[in-house]
Design a protein around this motif. Structure first.
Motif, PDB file in Angstrom:
ATOM      1  N   ASN A 781     -12.196  12.491  -9.778  1.00 40.16           N
ATOM      2  CA  ASN A 781     -13.071  11.453  -9.208  1.00 40.16           C
ATOM      3  C   ASN A 781     -12.444  10.057  -9.273  1.00 40.16           C
ATOM      4  OD1 ASN A 781     -13.313  11.222 -11.941  1.00 40.16           O
ATOM      5  ND2 ASN A 781     -15.511  10.742 -11.918  1.00 40.16           N
ATOM      6  N   VAL A 782     -11.112  10.028  -9.389  1.00 40.78           N
ATOM      7  CA  VAL A 782     -10.418   8.731  -9.376  1.00 40.78           C
ATOM      8  C   VAL A 782      -9.462   8.705  -8.193  1.00 40.78           C
ATOM      9  CG1 VAL A 782      -8.859   7.190 -10.644  1.00 40.78           C
ATOM     10  CG2 VAL A 782     -10.552   8.547 -11.885  1.00 40.78           C
ATOM     11  N   ALA A 783      -9.402   7.582  -7.491  1.00 41.14           N
ATOM     12  CA  ALA A 783      -8.448   7.478  -6.379  1.00 41.14           C
ATOM     13  C   ALA A 783      -7.750   6.130  -6.431  1.00 41.14           C
ATOM     14  CB  ALA A 783      -9.191   7.625  -5.046  1.00 41.14           C
ATOM     15  N   ASN A 784      -6.567   6.073  -5.887  1.00 39.25           N
ATOM     16  CA  ASN A 784      -5.814   4.813  -5.850  1.00 39.25           C
ATOM     17  C   ASN A 784      -5.898   4.198  -4.470  1.00 39.25           C
ATOM     18  OD1 ASN A 784      -4.943   5.149  -8.477  1.00 39.25           O
ATOM     19  ND2 ASN A 784      -3.185   6.397  -7.833  1.00 39.25           N
ATOM     20  N   TYR A 785      -6.126   2.920  -4.474  1.00 37.71           N
ATOM     21  CA  TYR A 785      -6.071   2.170  -3.216  1.00 37.71           C
ATOM     22  C   TYR A 785      -5.233   0.922  -3.461  1.00 37.71           C
ATOM     23  CZ  TYR A 785      -9.416   5.034  -0.686  1.00 37.71           C
ATOM     24  OH  TYR A 785     -10.029   6.078  -0.032  1.00 37.71           O
ATOM     25  N   GLN A 786      -4.658   0.420  -2.384  1.00 36.85           N
ATOM     26  CA  GLN A 786      -3.876  -0.809  -2.538  1.00 36.85           C
ATOM     27  C   GLN A 786      -4.163  -1.754  -1.373  1.00 36.85           C
ATOM     28  OE1 GLN A 786       0.323  -0.365  -1.695  1.00 36.85           O
ATOM     29  NE2 GLN A 786      -0.032   1.659  -0.818  1.00 36.85           N
ATOM     30  N   VAL A 787      -4.010  -3.046  -1.652  1.00 46.91           N
ATOM     31  CA  VAL A 787      -4.119  -4.026  -0.575  1.00 46.91           C
ATOM     32  C   VAL A 787      -2.689  -4.281  -0.116  1.00 46.91           C
ATOM     33  CG1 VAL A 787      -5.160  -6.185   0.151  1.00 46.91           C
ATOM     34  CG2 VAL A 787      -6.007  -5.050  -1.886  1.00 46.91           C
ATOM     35  N   THR A 788      -2.445  -4.062   1.153  1.00 42.77           N
ATOM     36  CA  THR A 788      -1.053  -4.040   1.611  1.00 42.77           C
ATOM     37  C   THR A 788      -0.532  -5.422   2.019  1.00 42.77           C
ATOM     38  OG1 THR A 788      -1.887  -3.473   3.761  1.00 42.77           O
ATOM     39  CG2 THR A 788      -1.119  -1.657   2.405  1.00 42.77           C
ATOM     40  N   VAL A 789       0.790  -5.515   1.876  1.00 47.45           N
ATOM     41  CA  VAL A 789       1.492  -6.716   2.352  1.00 47.45           C
ATOM     42  C   VAL A 789       2.717  -6.246   3.120  1.00 47.45           C
ATOM     43  CG1 VAL A 789       0.821  -8.263   0.499  1.00 47.45           C
ATOM     44  CG2 VAL A 789       2.839  -6.842   0.215  1.00 47.45           C
ATOM     45  N   LYS A 790       3.226  -7.132   3.934  1.00 49.18           N
ATOM     46  CA  LYS A 790       4.449  -6.790   4.660  1.00 49.18           C
ATOM     47  C   LYS A 790       5.555  -7.635   4.060  1.00 49.18           C
ATOM     48  CE  LYS A 790       5.849  -6.288   9.426  1.00 49.18           C
ATOM     49  NZ  LYS A 790       5.447  -6.630  10.785  1.00 49.18           N
ATOM     50  N   GLU A 791       6.629  -6.949   3.636  1.00 45.95           N
ATOM     51  CA  GLU A 791       7.703  -7.664   2.964  1.00 45.95           C
ATOM     52  C   GLU A 791       8.744  -8.109   3.982  1.00 45.95           C
ATOM     53  OE1 GLU A 791      10.178  -6.622  -1.001  1.00 45.95           O
ATOM     54  OE2 GLU A 791       8.644  -5.197  -0.382  1.00 45.95           O
ATOM     55  N   MET A 792       8.927  -9.404   4.125  1.00 43.43           N
ATOM     56  CA  MET A 792       9.959  -9.904   5.023  1.00 43.43           C
ATOM     57  C   MET A 792      11.101 -10.395   4.138  1.00 43.43           C
ATOM     58  SD  MET A 792       8.303  -9.572   7.928  1.00 43.43           S
ATOM     59  CE  MET A 792       8.839 -10.666   9.230  1.00 43.43           C
ATOM     60  N   GLN A 794      12.366 -13.417   3.654  1.00 41.11           N
ATOM     61  CA  GLN A 794      12.102 -14.658   2.927  1.00 41.11           C
ATOM     62  C   GLN A 794      10.667 -14.778   2.412  1.00 41.11           C
ATOM     63  OE1 GLN A 794      13.989 -17.335   1.919  1.00 41.11           O
ATOM     64  NE2 GLN A 794      15.698 -15.980   2.434  1.00 41.11           N
ATOM     65  N   GLU A 795       9.794 -13.954   2.895  1.00 37.98           N
ATOM     66  CA  GLU A 795       8.379 -14.132   2.507  1.00 37.98           C
ATOM     67  C   GLU A 795       7.600 -12.817   2.554  1.00 37.98           C
ATOM     68  OE1 GLU A 795       6.169 -16.417   5.324  1.00 37.98           O
ATOM     69  OE2 GLU A 795       7.274 -15.604   7.013  1.00 37.98           O
ATOM     70  N   ILE A 796       6.389 -12.892   2.015  1.00 38.58           N
ATOM     71  CA  ILE A 796       5.511 -11.727   2.068  1.00 38.58           C
ATOM     72  C   ILE A 796       4.381 -12.088   3.017  1.00 38.58           C
ATOM     73  CG2 ILE A 796       4.191 -10.125   0.641  1.00 38.58           C
ATOM     74  CD1 ILE A 796       5.271 -11.714  -1.779  1.00 38.58           C
ATOM     75  N   ILE A 797       4.047 -11.182   3.914  1.00 38.90           N
ATOM     76  CA  ILE A 797       2.907 -11.451   4.792  1.00 38.90           C
ATOM     77  C   ILE A 797       1.712 -10.652   4.282  1.00 38.90           C
ATOM     78  CG2 ILE A 797       2.011 -11.243   7.140  1.00 38.90           C
ATOM     79  CD1 ILE A 797       4.832 -11.679   8.122  1.00 38.90           C
ATOM     80  N   PHE A 798       0.620 -11.344   4.050  1.00 36.46           N
ATOM     81  CA  PHE A 798      -0.582 -10.672   3.542  1.00 36.46           C
ATOM     82  C   PHE A 798      -1.333 -10.020   4.693  1.00 36.46           C
ATOM     83  CE2 PHE A 798       0.197 -14.002   0.363  1.00 36.46           C
ATOM     84  CZ  PHE A 798       0.245 -13.210  -0.768  1.00 36.46           C
ATOM     85  N   LEU A 799      -1.489  -8.722   4.618  1.00 39.68           N
ATOM     86  CA  LEU A 799      -2.209  -8.018   5.689  1.00 39.68           C
ATOM     87  C   LEU A 799      -3.694  -7.857   5.359  1.00 39.68           C
ATOM     88  CD1 LEU A 799       0.417  -5.207   6.388  1.00 39.68           C
ATOM     89  CD2 LEU A 799       0.112  -7.358   7.608  1.00 39.68           C
ATOM     90  N   HIS A 800      -4.016  -7.991   4.081  1.00 36.36           N
ATOM     91  CA  HIS A 800      -5.396  -7.855   3.600  1.00 36.36           C
ATOM     92  C   HIS A 800      -6.014  -6.497   3.941  1.00 36.36           C
ATOM     93  CE1 HIS A 800      -5.190 -12.037   2.597  1.00 36.36           C
ATOM     94  NE2 HIS A 800      -5.138 -12.431   3.855  1.00 36.36           N
ATOM     95  N   GLN A 801      -5.169  -5.505   4.131  1.00 38.34           N
ATOM     96  CA  GLN A 801      -5.709  -4.186   4.469  1.00 38.34           C
ATOM     97  C   GLN A 801      -5.727  -3.293   3.232  1.00 38.34           C
ATOM     98  OE1 GLN A 801      -3.192  -3.000   7.646  1.00 38.34           O
ATOM     99  NE2 GLN A 801      -4.590  -3.791   9.215  1.00 38.34           N
ATOM    100  N   VAL A 802      -6.859  -2.661   3.015  1.00 38.43           N
ATOM    101  CA  VAL A 802      -6.978  -1.762   1.864  1.00 38.43           C
ATOM    102  C   VAL A 802      -6.673  -0.348   2.345  1.00 38.43           C
ATOM    103  CG1 VAL A 802      -8.549  -0.845   0.121  1.00 38.43           C
ATOM    104  CG2 VAL A 802      -8.684  -3.250   0.773  1.00 38.43           C
ATOM    105  N   GLN A 803      -5.673   0.264   1.702  1.00 38.38           N
ATOM    106  CA  GLN A 803      -5.266   1.602   2.139  1.00 38.38           C
ATOM    107  C   GLN A 803      -5.094   2.528   0.943  1.00 38.38           C
ATOM    108  OE1 GLN A 803      -1.819   1.060   4.579  1.00 38.38           O
ATOM    109  NE2 GLN A 803      -3.068   0.448   6.331  1.00 38.38           N
ATOM    110  N   PRO A 804      -5.162   3.846   1.174  1.00 35.97           N
ATOM    111  CA  PRO A 804      -4.970   4.769   0.053  1.00 35.97           C
ATOM    112  C   PRO A 804      -3.561   4.613  -0.539  1.00 35.97           C
ATOM    113  CG  PRO A 804      -5.830   5.911   1.980  1.00 35.97           C
ATOM    114  CD  PRO A 804      -5.482   4.545   2.421  1.00 35.97           C
ATOM    115  N   GLY A 805      -3.457   4.892  -1.828  1.00 33.66           N
ATOM    116  CA  GLY A 805      -2.157   4.826  -2.497  1.00 33.66           C
ATOM    117  C   GLY A 805      -2.097   3.656  -3.452  1.00 33.66           C
ATOM    118  N   GLY A 806      -1.163   3.728  -4.398  1.00 35.06           N
ATOM    119  CA  GLY A 806      -1.054   2.645  -5.375  1.00 35.06           C
ATOM    120  C   GLY A 806       0.129   1.755  -5.040  1.00 35.06           C
TER     121      GLY A 806
END
Ligand SMILES: Nc1ncnc2c1ncn2[C@@H]1O[C@H](COP(=O)(O)OP(=O)(O)OP(=O)(O)O)[C@@H](O)[C@H]1O
Length: 869
Positions: A781-792, A794-806
C-alpha cells in the motif's frame, strides 16, 4: 516621563490616598472604579472622557496618549490623568478592547447646565461595559467574522462549553470528555473572550492574551482573553434557572440539553455574564442549540495554519488564504457563513449533497444566480441589525437598512421559487409580516435620517396624527410670531413697534415711550426703559410657551414613534434571524457556484469508504495567483483496496521548488472543499469522507513557546500518530530534517512505516530522503511518486508534473548555485557529495513484527532477505 509627572505618579494608586481629601468628582470616580475594578474606567468630564490614577497610566501607554495630571484636592495635589475627546470614544475604546481590556464608560446623564444652575455635580452613570466578547457596535466588529464569547466548565476529564456571538444571537452548547479536545475546540472557535468559573482570589479579573494566572489550567490555550467568574453562577441549579428564565420555558428538554449537565452550566453562566455586562440592553439570543464534536471534520490548529484556511502562514493576512480564494459572497452574513463552514467541514454525505445540489442548480441557472446575487448585494447585515433592534441600540439608519432588507427578503423568496434545490427551497417562504414591517418602517422614517436619535428629523409627515398636529401648530406659531411685528404695526399704527426677546420674560412688544398712550388694551406693561415701554399679551405668552416647548415635545414624540418601531422589529428578531441563516447559506452557495463557473470546478462524487481519486486537480489558491493556464494540474489516486492498485501512502520526492508542497496541500484543500459541499478545482473527483485532515509542514521555530524546530516537528508528528485513523488524510512535508541526517532518516522511515502498516491512513509524505522509496518495494500500500524536472545543461526546468516513480536526486547543489553561493563552495559541495555517495551504504529493513506479518504474505516473501536486519 518628566520630573514633575513622575512626582504625580506617587498618586497613581488611589488606595494609598486619603479619600476625604479628594475633590467630590474624584471621590465619585473612585466610587465607580471600585464597582468595576477590572475594567478601565473612562469618565465623562465636559467634552472629554478622562481616566485618572493607574488607569490613566495604562491607557496613555496603550494608546500612546499624553499622560498629564489633574489637581485633585488641596492636600493631595495632582494625580495622573489622560483623556480622549468624547466624539472619538468609540475609536479609542475599540483599540483598547482589541488589546483585551474591559472598558467601563461612565457618561453624564443630564444636561450639565441644569446641574450647574443648581450648583451641584453633574449626574454620571455607567452607560456601557465593553469587553472583547460582548461587543455589538458596528464599528467594533469585523463584518465578515463572528465575535464569540465562550464559557467553559471543567469537571475532571469532562467539560462543557457554550458559545454565543451576541451581535448575531447564535448560541450553542456542547459537552464532551478529554481536555485536549476542549483546547482544540477553543482554538477552532477562536473566541474573543472565555469565561472561566473559579474560586481563586483573582475572581472577576480579566486576563489579557498571554497573561499568566494560576487559575488557568495548563491545558487551556494561552493566547486568549480569560475572564474569571464566580463558581456560583455556573452551578447546576443557578445556571439551569437562568436558562429557563431567559428563554421563558419550563424545561430544557426541548433544547436537547437535558443530558448535557456541563453544557447547561456553561450556558447558564454565560447568560449571567451577558446580563451583567449589557445592563439595560436585553440581548436577544437565539434558542440554545446543541452540537457534538463528532458532527464535523476535525482540523487541528496546525492544519488550519498549514493549509492557510483563513490566513496565510507568512504574514497572517486574509489575502492569499483559502477563504480569500473561495469567497465570492455578497453579504457579510454569507461571508461569515463561509468562514464557519471552512472551519467546520461536514462529515455526513447528506448535508454535503444538499449544498452540492444547490450549487449545481445555481451553476445551471445563470440568470437565477445573477439575479439572486444582485438582490443579495442590497441586503444588509440582518443578523446584527435585528440584534441591535432587539437590544434597543439600533439607530434610525440601522432600522432603515434593516427595513430595506426585509422588503428585499420577499423578492428573494419569489426568486427562490424558481429553484428546486434544498437551500433555495428553504428561502421560498418568508413570513409576509416581515415585508409589511419593512414597508411600515420605510414609510415612517425619512429618506436620510440623522445619526443621532433625540434631535428630531426622523419621522415623515403623515405617519402620526398627533405628530402632524404638533408640527402644524409649531409652524403656525412660528409664522404668527414672524408676522407679529408687521401685523401689530398695522393694527396700532405705531411704525416703530418692535418684537424682541430677553431671558427674563421672553418675547415682548416694544413701543417708543412717546407713543405709549397708543398701546392697545390687551397690552400688559412689563418694563419701562428710558426710551421704550415693553409689553406682553396673553396670546404672545401662550404662543411663546408652545414654541419653546414644542421642539422638545416634537423630538420626544418622534423618538417614541421610532422606539416603538424598533421594539416591533426587536420582537421579530428571532424570526428575522431564522431567515438570515437561510440567506447567509444561499449567499455562500451562490458565491461557490459563481466560483465554480469562472474557475472551472467540478462536482466531486462523495462516497463511503476511503477512496481519494482526483483527476487533474489544481491548487485553488496558487492557481488564482498564476496567469491563466500556467498551473500544471496533477492527478491523485489513493485509498488502498485489494482490487484497486491505489496506495495508502505516497512517498513524494522531487527537487527543491519543484512543487511537492503545492501538490500535497492541493490534495488537502480539495478534500476540505469537498467536505464543505463546494465544487473542487479538478476535472473529476471521487472522494470518501475524511474524519480528520492532519498536516506537518515546514519547520518553523516556535519561539513564543521556547520550542526548537525539531521539537515542534516531533510534537506535531506525535500528535498525528496518536490520533489518526484509517479514515484520516495525512499530509507530511518533510519529517526529520531538523536533526542529524541519519537520525532524521531513521525517524522518517519509522513514521512512514507505522502509518502504512499500523494506521493505514491515506498519507502523502514529501521528502528529500530518497531512501524512503525502498518502502514501496516492500509494502503493497505504498507507492512512489516524483515531481519531475527537465535537466538542461545550464539549468533545471520545473515541469511541476507528478508522475509515478522516485526521484534519485534533489538538485540541492544546483539550487544553491541558483541562489548565488560562491562557485568555490558549489564545486567543493559537489566533491563532498561524490565522496559521501561512494562510501555510505544505509541498510534498512522493516520492523520485526511486520516482517512476521509479511511472511504470511507470499507475494512479499522474496524481498525479505534484502531488508531483514
Ligand atoms: N502544479 C504547479 N503548476 C504551476 N506552478 C507550480 C505547481 N506546483 C508548484 N508550482 C510553483 O512552484 C513553486 C514551488 O513549489 P513548492 O513550494 O511546492 O516546491 P517544493 O517541491 O515543496 O520545494 P521544497 O522541496 O524546496 O520545499 C510554488 O511557489 C509554485 O508557484
Amino acid at each position: 516621563m518628566n520630573e514633575q509627572l513622575s512626582f504625580y505618579m506617587k498618586n497613581a494608586d488611589y488606595t494609598q490616598i486619603d479619600r476625604a481629601q479628594l475633590t467630590p468628582m474624584m471621590q465619585h470616580y473612585i466610587e465607580v472604579k471600585e464597582q468595576y475594578p477590572n475594567a478601565l474606567l473612562l469618565y465623562r468630564v465636559g467634552d472629554f472622557f478622562e481616566c485618572f490614577f493607574q488607569d490613566a497610566v495604562t491607557v496613555a501607554q496603550e494608546l500612546e496618549l499624553v499622560l498629564t495630571s489633574k489637581e485633585s484636592g488641596k492636600e493631595i495635589g495632582r494625580v495622573p490623568m489622560t483623556g480622549v475627546p468624547h466624539h472619538a470614544l468609540d475609536r479609542y475604546t475599540a483599540l483598547l478592547v482589541e488589546k483585551g481590556f474591559a472598558i467601563a464608560v461612565c457618561d453624564q446623564v443630564e444636561d450639565a447646565s441644569v446641574a450647574a444652575a443648581q450648583k451641584r455635580m453633574v449626574e454620571r452613570k455607567i452607560t456601557k461595559l465593553l469587553t472583547p466578547g460582548t461587543l455589538t457596535e458596528e464599528g467594533m466588529l469585523h463584518a465578515r467574522r463572528n465575535n464569540f464569547l465562550t464559557s467553559i466548565v471543567i469537571a475532571g476529564n469532562h467539560w462543557g462549553l457554550a458559545y454565543t456571538d451576541i451581535s448575531t444571537g447564535e448560541f450553542y452548547t456542547t459537552q464532551s470528555q478529554n481536555l485536549e479536545s476542549l483546547a482544540l475546540e477553543l482554538l477552532r472557535l477562536h473566541p474573543a473572550e472565555i469565561l472561566l468559573p473559579t474560586n481563586a482570589p483573582d475572581l472577576g479579573s480579566m486576563l489579557r492574551p498571554g497573561e499568566k494566572s494560576d487559575s488557568i489550567p495548563d491545558f487551556l490555550p494561552e493566547n486568549f482573553c480569560y475572564t474569571l467568574r464566580s463558581q456560583t453562577q455556573f452551578s447546576a441549579g443557578e445556571a439551569r434557572n437562568q436558562l429557563l428564565e431567559y428563554f421563558r420555558v419550563r424545561s430544557l428538554e426541548g433544547m436537547g440539553c437535558s443530558n448535557l449537565p456541563l453544557g447547561v452550566r456553561a450556558a447558564g453562566g454565560l447568560l449571567f455574564y451577558i446580563e451583567e455586562t449589557q445592563k439595560a440592553h436585553q440581548v436577544p439570543l437565539q434558542t440554545l442549540r446543541t452540537y457534538t464534536l463528532n458532527d464535523y471534520l476535525i482540523l487541528d490548529p496546525q492544519t488550519r495554519r498549514n493549509l492557510e484556511i483563513i490566513q496565510t502562514v507568512r504574514d497572517g493576512t486574509y489575502h492569499g488564504s483559502l477563504l480569500w480564494a473561495l469567497d465570492r459572497t455578497c453579504t457579510a452574513m454569507g461571508g461569515r457563513a463561509l468562514r464557519r463552514w471552512l472551519l467546520q467541514p461536514l462529515l455526513e454525505i447528506k448535508g454535503i449533497t444538499a449544498r452540492q445540489d444547490t450549487i449545481a442548480e445555481l451553476i445551471q441557472e445563470t440568470n437565477l444566480r445573477d439575479e439572486l446575487r444582485q438582490l443579495l448585494r442590497q441586503i444588509y447585515d440582518l443578523e446584527r441589525l435585528s440584534g441591535r433592534a432587539g437590544a434597543g441600540t439600533a439607530n434610525a439608519r440601522d432600522l432603515k437598512g434593516l427595513a430595506i432588507s426585509l422588503v428585499r427578503l420577499q423578492e428573494l423568496a419569489t426568486l427562490a421559487q424558481k429553484g428546486n434545490s434544498p437551500f433555495l427551497r428553504a428561502l421560498q417562504s418568508v413570513p409576509s409580516d416581515l415585508e409589511a414591517l419593512g414597508k411600515k418602517i420605510l414609510d415612517a422614517i425619512v429618506e436620510s435620517p440623522p445619526q443621532h436619535l433625540g434631535e428630531g428629523g426622523l419621522i415623515r409627515s403623515g405617519m402620526d396624527e398627533q405628530l402632524d398636529q404638533m408640527r402644524e401648530t409649531f409652524e403656525k406659531d412660528k409664522q404668527w410670531l414672524a408676522h407679529l411685528e408687521t401685523s401689530e404695526r398695522e393694527r396700532t399704527g405705531i411704525s416703530k413697534l418692535k418684537v424682541g426677546y430677553n431671558k427674563t420674560f421672553g418675547y415682548y412688544l416694544s413701543i417708543p415711550r412717546s407713543k405709549a398712550d397708543l398701546a392697545p388694551e390687551n397690552y400688559t406693561r412689563k418694563q419701562t426703559l428710558t426710551n421704550e415701554e415693553r409689553y406682553i399679551t396673553s396670546e404672545l405668552k401662550e404662543r411663546e410657551t408652545r414654541i419653546l416647548t414644542a421642539k422638545d415635545d416634537l423630538n420626544r414624540l418622534e423618538y417614541e414613534i421610532f422606539a416603538d418601531l424598533r421594539a416591533e422589529v426587536g420582537e421579530k428578531a428571532q424570526q428575522i434571524r431564522d431567515i438570515s441563516r437561510a440567506v447567509a447559506a444561499i449567499d455562500a452557495l451562490a458565491g461557490l457556484a459563481e466560483l465554480a463557473v469562472y474557475n472551472d470546478y467540478c462536482r466531486p462524487e462523495m462516497v463511503e469508504g476511503r477512496c481519494l481519486s482526483i483527476k487533474e486537480g489544481r491548487h485553488p489558491v496558487v492557481e488564482q495567483t498564476l496567469p491563466t493556464g500556467f498551473f500544471v494540474p496533477n492527478s491523485t489516486n489513493m485509498g488502498y483496496e485489494e482490487e484497486r492498485d491505489t496506495p495508502d501512502l505516497i512517498i513524494l520526492t522531487g527537487p527543491n521548488a519543484s512543487g511537492k508542497s503545492c501538490y500535497l496541500r492541493q490534495v488537502g484543500l480539495i478534500q476540505l472543499m469537498a467536505q464543505i459541499g463546494s465544487f473542487v478545482p479538478a476535472q473529476a473527483a471521487k472522494l470518501g469522507i475524511s474524519d480528520r485532515v492532519f498536516t506537518r509542514v515546514g519547520a518553523v521555530d516556535d519561539l513564543a513557546t521556547g520550542q526548537s524546530t525539531f521539537m515542534v516537528e516531533m510534537n506535531e508528528t506525535a500528535n498525528i500518530l496518536n490520533h489518526a485513523t484509517s479514515h484520516s488524510l495525512i499530509l507530511l512535508d518533510e519529517i526529520g530534517r531538523g536533526t542529524a541526517t541519519f537520525d532524521g532518516l531513521s525517524i522518517a522511515w519509522a513514521v512512514a512505516e507505522y502509518l502504512a502498516t499500523e494506521i493505514k491512513a491515506r498519507t502523502i509524505f514529501a521528502t528529500h530522503y530518497h531512501e524512503l522509496n525502498e518502502l514501496a518495494s516492500i509494502l503493497p500500500n505504498v507507492a512512489n511518486y516524483q515531481v519531475t524536472v527537465k535537466e538542461m545543461e545550464q539549468e533545471i526546468i520545473f515541469l511541476h508534473q507528478v508522475q509515478p516513480g522516485g526521484a534519485d536526486r534533489s538538485y540541492g547543489i544546483e539550487a544553491g548555485r541558483l541562489a548565488g553561493l560562491p562557485p568555490s563552495v558549489i564545486s567543493r559541495a559537489q566533491q563532498v557529495m561524490g565522496q559521501i555517495e561512494k562510501h555510505s551504504k544505509i541498510a534498512l529493513g522493516l520492523r520485526k513484527g511486520i516482517i512476521k506479518e509479511m511472511k504470511d504474505n507470499e507475494s512479499l516473501i522474496d524481498q525479505l532477505d534484502i531488508f531483514e536486519t
